[in-house]
Design a protein around this motif. Structure first.
Motif, PDB file in Angstrom:
ATOM      1  N   CYS A  86      50.607  55.328  45.605  1.00 14.60           N
ATOM      2  CA  CYS A  86      51.771  54.648  46.367  1.00 14.60           C
ATOM      3  C   CYS A  86      51.554  54.222  47.535  1.00 14.60           C
ATOM      4  N   GLN A  87      50.749  55.108  48.419  1.00 15.61           N
ATOM      5  CA  GLN A  87      50.303  54.722  49.658  1.00 15.61           C
ATOM      6  C   GLN A  87      49.357  53.556  49.996  1.00 15.61           C
ATOM      7  N   CYS A  88      48.762  53.020  48.775  1.00 18.27           N
ATOM      8  CA  CYS A  88      47.869  51.985  49.090  1.00 18.27           C
ATOM      9  C   CYS A  88      48.562  50.559  49.344  1.00 18.27           C
ATOM     10  N   PRO A  89      48.409  49.889  50.424  1.00 18.22           N
ATOM     11  CA  PRO A  89      48.996  48.606  50.626  1.00 18.22           C
ATOM     12  C   PRO A  89      48.812  47.563  49.575  1.00 18.22           C
ATOM     13  N   ALA A  90      49.777  46.780  49.304  1.00 14.26           N
ATOM     14  CA  ALA A  90      49.486  45.933  48.412  1.00 14.26           C
ATOM     15  C   ALA A  90      48.584  44.659  48.716  1.00 14.26           C
ATOM     16  N   THR A  91      48.541  44.769  49.911  1.00 14.85           N
ATOM     17  CA  THR A  91      47.513  43.692  50.374  1.00 14.85           C
ATOM     18  C   THR A  91      46.023  44.178  50.302  1.00 14.85           C
ATOM     19  N   MET A  92      45.652  45.535  50.255  1.00 18.76           N
ATOM     20  CA  MET A  92      44.321  45.855  50.074  1.00 18.76           C
ATOM     21  C   MET A  92      44.117  46.202  48.712  1.00 18.76           C
ATOM     22  N   ALA A  93      44.995  46.231  47.828  1.00 18.09           N
ATOM     23  CA  ALA A  93      44.879  46.455  46.455  1.00 18.09           C
ATOM     24  C   ALA A  93      44.688  44.879  45.806  1.00 18.09           C
ATOM     25  N   PHE A  94      45.132  43.925  46.337  1.00 19.50           N
ATOM     26  CA  PHE A  94      44.849  42.391  45.777  1.00 19.50           C
ATOM     27  C   PHE A  94      43.634  41.999  46.457  1.00 19.50           C
ATOM     28  N   CYS A  95      43.122  42.456  47.610  1.00 18.18           N
ATOM     29  CA  CYS A  95      41.818  42.168  48.188  1.00 18.18           C
ATOM     30  C   CYS A  95      40.995  42.658  47.499  1.00 18.18           C
ATOM     31  N   PHE A  96      41.151  44.088  46.789  1.00 15.63           N
ATOM     32  CA  PHE A  96      40.161  44.719  46.115  1.00 15.63           C
ATOM     33  C   PHE A  96      39.923  43.949  44.672  1.00 15.63           C
ATOM     34  N   LEU A  97      41.102  43.695  44.040  1.00 11.93           N
ATOM     35  CA  LEU A  97      41.136  42.949  42.620  1.00 11.93           C
ATOM     36  C   LEU A  97      40.267  41.644  43.028  1.00 11.93           C
ATOM     37  N   GLU A  98      40.589  40.745  44.218  1.00 12.50           N
ATOM     38  CA  GLU A  98      40.107  39.612  44.263  1.00 12.50           C
ATOM     39  C   GLU A  98      38.639  39.645  44.464  1.00 12.50           C
ATOM     40  N   THR A  99      38.103  40.476  45.244  1.00 10.57           N
ATOM     41  CA  THR A  99      36.629  40.819  45.298  1.00 10.57           C
ATOM     42  C   THR A  99      36.096  41.102  44.014  1.00 10.57           C
ATOM     43  N   LEU A 100      36.647  41.904  43.196  1.00 10.09           N
ATOM     44  CA  LEU A 100      36.201  42.485  41.890  1.00 10.09           C
ATOM     45  C   LEU A 100      36.148  41.061  41.000  1.00 10.09           C
ATOM     46  N   TRP A 101      37.189  40.195  41.207  1.00  8.10           N
ATOM     47  CA  TRP A 101      36.983  38.876  40.372  1.00  8.10           C
ATOM     48  C   TRP A 101      35.900  38.260  40.404  1.00  8.10           C
ATOM     49  N   TRP A 102      35.562  37.835  41.863  1.00  8.10           N
ATOM     50  CA  TRP A 102      34.450  37.200  42.319  1.00  8.10           C
ATOM     51  C   TRP A 102      33.228  37.730  41.701  1.00  8.10           C
ATOM     52  N   GLU A 103      33.115  39.085  41.815  1.00  6.68           N
ATOM     53  CA  GLU A 103      31.821  39.566  41.365  1.00  6.68           C
ATOM     54  C   GLU A 103      31.598  39.567  39.936  1.00  6.68           C
ATOM     55  N   PHE A 104      32.557  39.759  39.157  1.00  4.45           N
ATOM     56  CA  PHE A 104      32.528  39.731  37.654  1.00  4.45           C
ATOM     57  C   PHE A 104      31.947  38.230  37.290  1.00  4.45           C
ATOM     58  N   THR A 105      32.863  37.044  37.726  1.00  5.33           N
ATOM     59  CA  THR A 105      32.876  35.689  37.310  1.00  5.33           C
ATOM     60  C   THR A 105      31.538  35.271  37.923  1.00  5.33           C
ATOM     61  N   ALA A 106      30.689  35.933  38.855  1.00  5.71           N
ATOM     62  CA  ALA A 106      29.529  35.221  39.480  1.00  5.71           C
ATOM     63  C   ALA A 106      28.694  36.015  38.478  1.00  5.71           C
ATOM     64  N   SER A 107      28.684  37.118  37.789  1.00  2.00           N
ATOM     65  CA  SER A 107      27.749  37.577  36.850  1.00  2.00           C
ATOM     66  C   SER A 107      27.642  37.158  35.472  1.00  2.00           C
ATOM     67  N   TYR A 108      28.750  36.703  34.954  1.00  2.00           N
ATOM     68  CA  TYR A 108      29.254  36.402  33.605  1.00  2.00           C
ATOM     69  C   TYR A 108      29.584  34.929  33.616  1.00  2.00           C
ATOM     70  N   ASP A 109      29.105  34.299  32.615  1.00  2.00           N
ATOM     71  CA  ASP A 109      29.782  32.759  32.341  1.00  2.00           C
ATOM     72  C   ASP A 109      30.990  33.061  31.773  1.00  2.00           C
ATOM     73  N   THR A 110      31.802  31.948  31.444  1.00  2.00           N
ATOM     74  CA  THR A 110      32.993  32.034  30.496  1.00  2.00           C
ATOM     75  C   THR A 110      32.487  31.859  29.066  1.00  2.00           C
ATOM     76  N   THR A 111      31.312  31.330  28.728  1.00  2.00           N
ATOM     77  CA  THR A 111      30.963  31.548  27.405  1.00  2.00           C
ATOM     78  C   THR A 111      30.762  32.903  26.884  1.00  2.00           C
ATOM     79  N   CYS A 112      29.908  33.695  27.505  1.00  2.00           N
ATOM     80  CA  CYS A 112      29.744  35.061  27.301  1.00  2.00           C
ATOM     81  C   CYS A 112      31.099  35.949  27.285  1.00  2.00           C
TER      82      CYS A 112
END
Length: 250
Positions: free
Chosen positions: A76-102
């Motif tokens: 609960c001490q984690c700021p929402a801004t940091m949490a969503f920044c982390f999730l966005e970074t994770l999303w970019w890493e994953f979509t760059a590694s795998y295409d939509t077909t896979c």
């Protein structure tokens, strides 16, 4: 101090987990939030974009774009801004590694197990790197959250999701339709009469032949069966017509 405890990547349309971080937290509260996250993943299609569900000790944040969503359990001490920044970074890493077909063809949980290492690295980076080094990224996310605030879910919302997942939704049973046999047609009545006549004829011939065969030779028992078997076949040839005819005459 760790503020992001667990993260995973799921497919939005069915909540299938594609990859997840390795966690070493096995407290009862944490396991309960893992269960809430898993059940909430099944309903992400209802909440496009970003969302959060906060409790006393933990909170769940998710970020959904297209057919891929990233979710995290944070303190609960984690700021929402940091949490969503982390999730966005994770999303970019994953979509760059795998295409939509896979991603679309994945049929089993954690099909992209090798991505777990990247999740661990990104999680470590956000847990132990100072905020000043991520200032520009955090400011960008903060502006986005002001323009479009995330959906705020209550714990009751996740409880409802658990009820759906565990099969506790009450089922509304409708009475089964009452089917009645159709009346016998003229052709059916004619077929029934012919069956009765053939059965009677075979029975009479079988009885007479049986009397003769028992007097002459036991080898002729097969001739008796040749008439009795067709008799039985005629009786059971069209049982539906019998029942319908009896129902109409009663």
């Amino acid at each position: 101090m760790s503020m992001i405890f667990f993260a995973c990547v799921v497919r939005v349309r069915d909540g299938l987990p594609l990859s997840a971080s390795t966690d070493f937290y096995h407290t009862q509260d944490f396991l309960e939030w893992r269960r809430r996250l898993k059940s909430l993943a099944l309903r992400l299609a209802q909440y496009p974009g970003r969302g959060s569900a906060e409790g006393r000790d933990f909170s769940i944040h998710f970020s959904s774009f297209g057919d891929v969503a990233c979710m995290a359990i944070c303190s609960c001490q984690c700021p929402a801004t940091m949490a969503f920044c982390f999730l966005e970074t994770l999303w970019w890493e994953f979509t760059a590694s795998y295409d939509t077909t896979c991603i679309g063809l994945a049929s089993r949980p954690y099909a992209f197990l090798e991505f777990d290492n990247i999740i661990q690295k990104v999680k470590w980076h956000f847990n132990y790197v100072s905020s000043s080094q991520m200032e520009s990224s955090l400011e960008k996310i903060q502006e986005e959250l002001k323009l479009q605030p995330p959906v705020v879910l209550t714990l009751e919302d996740t409880d409802v999701a658990n009820g759906v997942m565990n099969g506790h939704i009450p089922m509304h049973l409708e009475p089964a339709p009452n089917f009645r046999m159709e009346p016998v047609t003229a052709l059916g009545i004619l077929s029934l009469i012919l069956n009765i006549m053939c059965a009677a004829l075979n029975l009479i011939r079988g009885v007479h032949l049986a009397e003769h065969s028992l007097q002459v030779a036991h080898e002729e028992i097969g001739n008796v069966l040749a008439f009795l078997v067709p008799f039985v076949a005629c009786i059971f040839q069209d049982p539906g017509s019998w029942f319908c005819w009896l129902d109409q005459t009663s």
